[in-house]
Motif scaffolding. Structure first.
Motif, PDB file in Angstrom:
ATOM      1  N   PRO A 175      67.244 -98.473  51.636  1.00 14.79           N
ATOM      2  CA  PRO A 175      68.465 -98.357  50.819  1.00 14.79           C
ATOM      3  C   PRO A 175      68.456 -97.115  49.938  1.00 14.79           C
ATOM      4  O   PRO A 175      69.497 -96.496  49.711  1.00 14.79           O
ATOM      5  N   ALA A 177      67.449 -94.174  50.549  1.00 17.72           N
ATOM      6  CA  ALA A 177      67.886 -92.978  51.259  1.00 17.72           C
ATOM      7  C   ALA A 177      69.400 -92.838  51.176  1.00 17.72           C
ATOM      8  O   ALA A 177      69.919 -91.771  50.834  1.00 17.72           O
ATOM      9  N   PHE A 178      70.111 -93.937  51.460  1.00 10.44           N
ATOM     10  CA  PHE A 178      71.574 -93.895  51.414  1.00 10.44           C
ATOM     11  C   PHE A 178      72.053 -93.556  50.006  1.00 10.44           C
ATOM     12  O   PHE A 178      72.932 -92.718  49.814  1.00 10.44           O
ATOM     13  N   ILE A 179      71.459 -94.245  49.014  1.00 18.02           N
ATOM     14  CA  ILE A 179      71.951 -94.099  47.645  1.00 18.02           C
ATOM     15  C   ILE A 179      71.721 -92.685  47.122  1.00 18.02           C
ATOM     16  O   ILE A 179      72.628 -92.049  46.573  1.00 18.02           O
ATOM     17  N   LEU A 181      71.301 -89.884  48.839  1.00 18.15           N
ATOM     18  CA  LEU A 181      72.157 -88.916  49.530  1.00 18.15           C
ATOM     19  C   LEU A 181      73.594 -89.028  49.036  1.00 18.15           C
ATOM     20  O   LEU A 181      74.281 -88.010  48.875  1.00 18.15           O
ATOM     21  N   GLY A 182      74.056 -90.249  48.753  1.00 20.12           N
ATOM     22  CA  GLY A 182      75.393 -90.437  48.198  1.00 20.12           C
ATOM     23  C   GLY A 182      75.556 -89.700  46.880  1.00 20.12           C
ATOM     24  O   GLY A 182      76.532 -88.976  46.672  1.00 20.12           O
ATOM     25  N   PHE A 183      74.545 -89.841  46.005  1.00 25.10           N
ATOM     26  CA  PHE A 183      74.616 -89.147  44.717  1.00 25.10           C
ATOM     27  C   PHE A 183      74.526 -87.634  44.900  1.00 25.10           C
ATOM     28  O   PHE A 183      75.198 -86.880  44.197  1.00 25.10           O
ATOM     29  N   MET A 185      75.662 -85.931  47.401  1.00 23.54           N
ATOM     30  CA  MET A 185      76.965 -85.444  47.872  1.00 23.54           C
ATOM     31  C   MET A 185      77.977 -85.416  46.732  1.00 23.54           C
ATOM     32  O   MET A 185      78.772 -84.467  46.626  1.00 23.54           O
ATOM     33  N   ALA A 186      77.940 -86.451  45.877  1.00 22.77           N
ATOM     34  CA  ALA A 186      78.852 -86.472  44.737  1.00 22.77           C
ATOM     35  C   ALA A 186      78.567 -85.291  43.826  1.00 22.77           C
ATOM     36  O   ALA A 186      79.477 -84.602  43.358  1.00 22.77           O
ATOM     37  N   ASN A 189      79.996 -82.202  45.315  1.00 24.47           N
ATOM     38  CA  ASN A 189      81.444 -82.146  45.058  1.00 24.47           C
ATOM     39  C   ASN A 189      81.722 -81.647  43.649  1.00 24.47           C
ATOM     40  O   ASN A 189      82.601 -80.816  43.424  1.00 24.47           O
ATOM     41  N   PHE A 190      80.950 -82.190  42.706  1.00 24.42           N
ATOM     42  CA  PHE A 190      81.116 -81.849  41.300  1.00 24.42           C
ATOM     43  C   PHE A 190      80.906 -80.350  41.088  1.00 24.42           C
ATOM     44  O   PHE A 190      81.745 -79.667  40.485  1.00 24.42           O
TER      45      PHE A 190
END
Lengths: 203, 191
Positions: A175, A177-179, A181-183, A185-186, A189-190
């Motif tokens: 889990p 890894a997903f979390i 990478l999600g942060f 990517m955010a 974007n920022f």
């Protein structure tokens, strides 16, 4: 001009962050910084080889069978890397395991062959392979570092926080890894939004 | 009994997407609608089962007999590519709607690492034919389950108010992380 081909793959067109390709190895092997770098470099080796060969034979292969032909070329280089890693870096090869032969289905490699190497010269294709490979390696390195520091309290195997630190083991489990990478990517974007606004303000 | 445990283990405990990280690209690519997710899951299940069987047979009748194991990667990927081409033609003829909605992801089943991954895991684990079949079908159903669940969640996320920078993929990744966390609850189920 030539340099821009190289940097394109690292930042502007980063395979993972921008094109969202090659996610399986990105998520699977980045439990530590060193694993990330090893996987990145192995993929880079395949990318360079396949890009050069595809660009050499692009005029010989009929358009209709080009994809199978590219896949065979890529699979050849993957087998080469697989066997040589097994011979020279046996421990790393065992950790990365299944994901070394799976470089063959890494969309980045086929993507670069189809969208760049099949239309450009040999030297440019080599540069593109190095650029995309470095971009991929960089992302894996950052992701691996964050997960290793948070999940194991170490970086490149060095203990960072002393023995009193209790790591968030979740981060090196799937889990995490997903979390992470999600942060990432955010955050990406920022940063981009900020730069866009910054440029707009300067005009 | 061991077959049943193998099946449950493949579907829930060692879920292909959420625990082994195989087949992530279609997992994020075709999970916007439940309907397409089901179609994709079934297509992958079919290709995976047939590809698993064919590669298993090839491994033991050709590669091992002639001692050319190093050709494994190349041979397997060619079998899978040919098979996907075939499935694509069948779906195009029999169900144009599904063909339209699967779009680019249909040919991309070739580069779905779940298929090649399953084929290689089958050989590495030394399964006999029956175990191979049960494991492959279990894995493919696990993939479908994860995909459909995730598509259902994403349909709801579409309607909710997400912080600006997390819109789109970032929140999808974090959701997948939480889903993976939920699946970790199964880990004590099979030893």
């Amino acid at each position: 001009m030539k340099l821009s081909i190289l940097t394109e793959g690292i930042f502007k067109n980063n395979p993972v962050m921008k094109q969202v390709l090659g996610l399986c190895p990105t998520l699977a092997v980045t439990t530590s910084a060193i694993n990330g770098i090893a996987m990145g470099l192995a993929t880079m080796g395949v990318l360079m080889g396949s890009n050069v060969v595809v660009s050499l034979v692009k005029n010989i292969i009929p358009a209709k069978v080009r994809i199978p032909a590219y896949v065979v070329i890529i699979a050849t280089f993957v087998t080469l890397i697989d066997l040589s890693m097994n011979a020279f870096f046996h421990d790393l090869h065992k950790i990365l395991g299944l994901f070394i032969p799976l470089i063959v289905v890494n969309c980045i490699v086929l993507g670069r062959a189809e969208s760049f190497a099949s239309k450009n010269g040999v030297f440019d294709s080599l540069l593109d392979g190095i650029g995309s490979g470095l971009g991929f390696t960089l992302t894996l390195f950052v992701l691996g570092s964050i997960r290793e520091v948070l999940g194991n309290g170490s970086w490149f195997g060095m203990n960072l926080f002393g023995s009193g630190f209790s790591p968030a083991i979740l981060m090196i489990l799937p889990p995490g890894a997903f979390i992470v990478l999600g942060f990432m990517m955010a955050f990406n974007n920022f940063v981009e939004e900020r730069r866009r606004i910054g440029r707009g303000g300067a005009q | 009994m061991s077959l049943f445990l193998l099946f449950v283990g493949a579907v829930l405990v060692n879920n292909f997407v959420l625990a082994r990280f195989l087949g992530i690209c279609p997992f994020f690519g075709v999970s916007k609608k439940v309907e397409t997710a089901v179609g994709m899951g079934l297509a992958v299940t079919f290709v995976m089962t047939v590809a698993g069987s064919i590669t298993w047979i090839i491994q033991y009748t050709v590669l091992d007999r002639f001692n050319v194991g190093f050709l494994q990667t190349i041979v397997f990927i060619l079998v899978i590519a040919a098979l996907v081409q075939f499935v694509e033609m069948v779906i195009e003829k029999s169900s144009p709607d599904l063909y339209q909605s699967l779009g680019i992801y249909l040919p991309l089943i070739t580069t779905n690492c779940a298929i090649l991954g399953a084929a290689i895991i089958n050989i590495q684990s030394g399964f006999d034919f029956l175990h191979m079949l049960v494991f492959t079908i279990g894995s493919a159903l696990g993939f479908t389950l994860a995909l459909v669940l995730f598509a259902g969640i994403r349909e709801r996320i579409e309607l909710s108010d997400i912080p600006y920078y997390f819109r789109g993929l970032p929140i999808a990744f974090i959701t997948a992380g939480i889903l993976a966390l939920a699946f970790m609850g199964f880990s004590g189920l099979v030893k």
